[in-house]
Design a protein around this motif. Structure first.
Motif, short mmCIF file in Angstrom:
data_model
loop_
_atom_site.label_atom_id
_atom_site.label_comp_id
_atom_site.label_asym_id
_atom_site.label_seq_id
_atom_site.Cartn_x
_atom_site.Cartn_y
_atom_site.Cartn_z
N LYS A 1 0.82 -1.22 0.00
CA LYS A 1 0.00 0.00 0.00
C LYS A 1 0.85 1.26 0.00
O LYS A 1 0.46 2.27 -0.58
N ILE B 1 -5.50 -6.93 -4.48
CA ILE B 1 -5.71 -7.23 -3.07
C ILE B 1 -4.54 -6.76 -2.20
O ILE B 1 -4.66 -6.72 -0.97
N HIS C 1 -5.85 -2.84 -2.20
CA HIS C 1 -7.21 -2.73 -1.66
C HIS C 1 -7.51 -4.03 -0.92
O HIS C 1 -8.12 -4.97 -1.46
N THR C 2 -7.07 -4.08 0.33
CA THR C 2 -7.14 -5.34 1.09
C THR C 2 -8.56 -5.75 1.44
O THR C 2 -8.79 -6.89 1.83
N ASP C 3 -9.52 -4.83 1.28
CA ASP C 3 -10.92 -5.18 1.54
C ASP C 3 -11.58 -5.86 0.35
O ASP C 3 -12.77 -6.21 0.39
N GLY C 4 -10.84 -6.06 -0.74
CA GLY C 4 -11.38 -6.74 -1.90
C GLY C 4 -12.13 -5.85 -2.87
O GLY C 4 -12.69 -6.34 -3.86
N SER C 5 -12.14 -4.54 -2.63
CA SER C 5 -12.85 -3.63 -3.54
C SER C 5 -12.04 -3.42 -4.82
O SER C 5 -10.82 -3.60 -4.83
N LYS D 1 -9.24 -5.91 -9.40
CA LYS D 1 -8.96 -5.85 -7.97
C LYS D 1 -7.46 -6.09 -7.74
O LYS D 1 -6.86 -6.97 -8.34
#
Length: 621
Positions: free
Chosen positions: A379, A460, A463-467, A458
């Motif tokens: 990130k 991951i 965007h670790t929330d999968g969005s 995506k």
């Protein structure tokens, strides 16, 4: 070290230069409004038309850039600078969570810079406005008036000797740096050039082959690693002990004897020249090998290329790369000057020849192409030089054009959109969520289905929330870059899918307006019997390779996998290495080399590594 522009040694050449300018037609067929604007401004202010065209080309390549500022606060075809409007920001090493050193064996370093101090030269719009009795906004936004403003400045700078000195002064520099800028301008006049601008206007500068350009002796300081025909200076970064067993701001090494240099990393500074050079000399800050100035292409070397600078956020990449910072901003200022592109290309070409680095996008990479080291660092990785760096033009200057080397229907493609026409709708250049000004870009946005309405891919790691990924200018999770090569996964009509982060990434690729071209190369795919293959951000050795006293570095996979049936472009096989350098005394430093082999792949927007034992390397045609 700077010297005044030589005068007595170049008198004869200057006379010939003047006669060459008088005799050389500026263009053979003046068509298009921009061409007429140059002709009119040249006549109005008594400036040779090819001088005006040559200066503008070295600044902007005649583009208007929709009235947006360059990375050094310049506007319009003549790059009239207005710092008040462009604004000031901080440096990119202060942003996010990236540790520029990126070495797990040492505490993370998160330096903070002082206030950015722009040079006073970044306000030429006021001088031009006074000469034309108009306002700064008009000069920033009206290309014709901008050209008049540049012509008025050149006429003012002309003192009756020759136009070389006026052009040198226009650069905003003095001494050798101004000379280099003027040399580039007159070399461009001598060879001529033509192109279609970003707003669709054809402009031509006819060659003046009989033009004699003054020759100057080489004046770069001894020991500076620099190509001919550019101006370089030495601004050394300190190798200095600090309290608490710390030291800064780089590591001594013996490359390429100790480790091969595999990559050159292109950065932008996110700050102005004077402030950035002060940071490079701060032992508590971080480091890079070179900085290049925007207005004239001046190069400052800070760290010898044999040593390891702390610049890319990934210690494996740092230990095997040279880092080059370019004065500018990835988003706030959205275009880079031709003077800086040319100096940078000469420097990169020189380094590539010196260290046998391939001139391709697997080895000449942006900071935005450097992988995170482990899942938690993805990130925070930086994204400069951003989607407005013109990789296609840059590789043309390197003499290594991108794309066009494969056969139709190839299973491998090179991303290569038309930079001016490719204008993704990014957001966040000025403030979060705000649309960026429409601008040419090197980036191709990828979709999850063959439709512009479908979500982006995506990532991951980001965007670790999968969005899904977003169109924010800093979000590289669903973006392919010019020059990068990818394996084709599927084709449906005008849409092409490539393998990207374990998914199919779709982009519009219609016949007659291709944004990707067939390529030839090698791809990596899992060996038979392996359902998935781990992907890594660094190519570290096996534990058994570490000698006593050197801490074993974990081989930690990233949160992605390369699945059976997928293919990714190979950047070559590399050995496993780790540079243990945690003390001030270089006698304690150790290069650990293992038996493990890795394959570098183009896995997403960033490069990555897979173990050679896990994959087959097969040709793609």
């Amino acid at each position: 070290m700077s010297h005044p522009i030589p005068r007595t040694a170049a008198v004869a050449a200057a006379v010939a230069l003047l006669s060459g300018l008088a005799a050389a037609p500026a263009h053979a067929d003046p068509t298009g409004q921009r061409q007429r604007d140059f002709a009119a401004a040249a006549a109005e202010f008594g400036v040779p038309e090819n001088v005006l065209l040559g200066v503008s080309y070295l600044e902007s390549r005649w583009d208007s850039n929709a009235g947006t500022p360059s990375t050094s606060a310049g506007y319009g075809p003549m790059h009239l600078t207005d710092l008040r409007e462009a604004g000031v920001t901080g440096t990119h090493h202060d942003e996010g969570t990236e540790d520029p050193r990126g070495d797990d064996a040492r505490p993370a370093r998160h330096p903070q810079a002082g206030p950015d101090v722009p040079p006073p030269a970044l306000q030429t719009v006021d001088e031009a406005a006074q000469l034309l009795e108009t306002d700064a906004r008009t000069l920033r936004t009206d290309p014709a008036q901008n050209i008049r403003g540049g012509a008025a400045l050149l006429a003012k700078y002309h003192t009756g000797h020759d136009w070389y000195d006026a052009v040198a002064k226009y650069s905003g520099s003095t001494g050798d740096a101004a000379r280099t800028f003027a040399d580039e301008v007159f070399d461009t006049i001598k060879t001529g050039t033509a192109r279609t601008t970003d707003d669709g206007q054809q402009v031509t500068l006819a060659a003046a082959p009989d033009l004699v350009v003054p020759q100057h002796p080489e004046t770069n300081p001894p020991g500076v690693e620099c190509p001919r025909r550019v101006t370089c200076e030495s601004v050394p970064a300190p190798y200095q002990e600090l309290p608490n067993d710390d030291y800064g701001n780089h590591d001594l090494a013996d490359r390429p004897n100790s480790q091969k240099i595999d990559h050159i990393v292109i950065h932008d500074t996110e700050g102005y020249w004077d402030s950035v050079l002060k940071l490079a000399q701060d032992p508590t800050y971080v480091s890079w090998h070179y900085t290049i100035r925007s207005n004239d292409g001046l190069i400052a070397q800070h760290v010898p290329t044999k040593d390891v600078a702390w610049h890319a956020g990934n210690w494996y990449v740092n230990a095997k790369s040279v880092g080059i910072e370019h004065e500018g901003f990835a988003a706030k200022g959205t275009w880079y000057t031709e003077a800086m592109y040319r100096s940078s290309a000469k420097l990169v070409g020189y380094l590539a020849r010196k260290y046998d680095i391939p001139l391709d996008r697997a080895h000449i990479i942006g900071h935005d192409n450097v992988p995170g080291t482990v899942p938690s660092t993805i990130k925070g990785m930086h994204w400069d030089p951003g989607p407005y760096w013109d990789w296609s033009h840059y590789f043309d200057l390197l003499g290594a054009p991108l794309g066009g080397f494969g056969l139709p229907g190839s299973s491998l493609v090179t991303i290569d959109p038309d930079f001016a026409k490719n204008q993704p709708a990014f957001t966040g250049c000025d403030s979060p969520g705000t649309p960026c000004a429409p601008r040419g870009s090197e980036a191709v946005v990828l979709h999850s289905e063959p439709s512009e309405a479908s979500p982006l891919l995506k990532d991951i790691g980001l965007h670790t929330d999968g969005s899904p990924s977003t169109m924010d200018v800093s979000d590289v999770g669903s973006r392919a870059a010019t020059g990068q090569r990818y394996a084709v996964a599927e084709v449906r009509g005008d849409w092409t899918a490539i393998w990207y982060l374990g998914q199919k990434g779709w982009f519009h690729n219609p016949r007659g307006a291709r944004v990707a071209k067939p390529a030839i190369g090698w791809v990596a795919t899992p060996k038979p019997g392996l359902a998935t293959v781990p992907v890594y951000g660094r190519a570290y050795p096996e534990p058994e390779a570490y000698p006593a006293g050197v801490t074993v570095q974990a081989i930690t996979p990233l949160p992605y996998t390369l699945a059976a049936g997928q293919k990714y472009s190979s950047g070559g096989t590399v050995g496993s290495e780790y540079y243990w350098a945690t003390t001030f005394d270089p006698a304690d430093h150790v290069v650990v080399k293992g038996k493990l082999k890795y394959v570098q792949i183009q896995f997403g927007h960033r490069i990555a590594f897979v173990k050679a034992d896990d994959v087959r390397i097969v040709p793609a045609f």
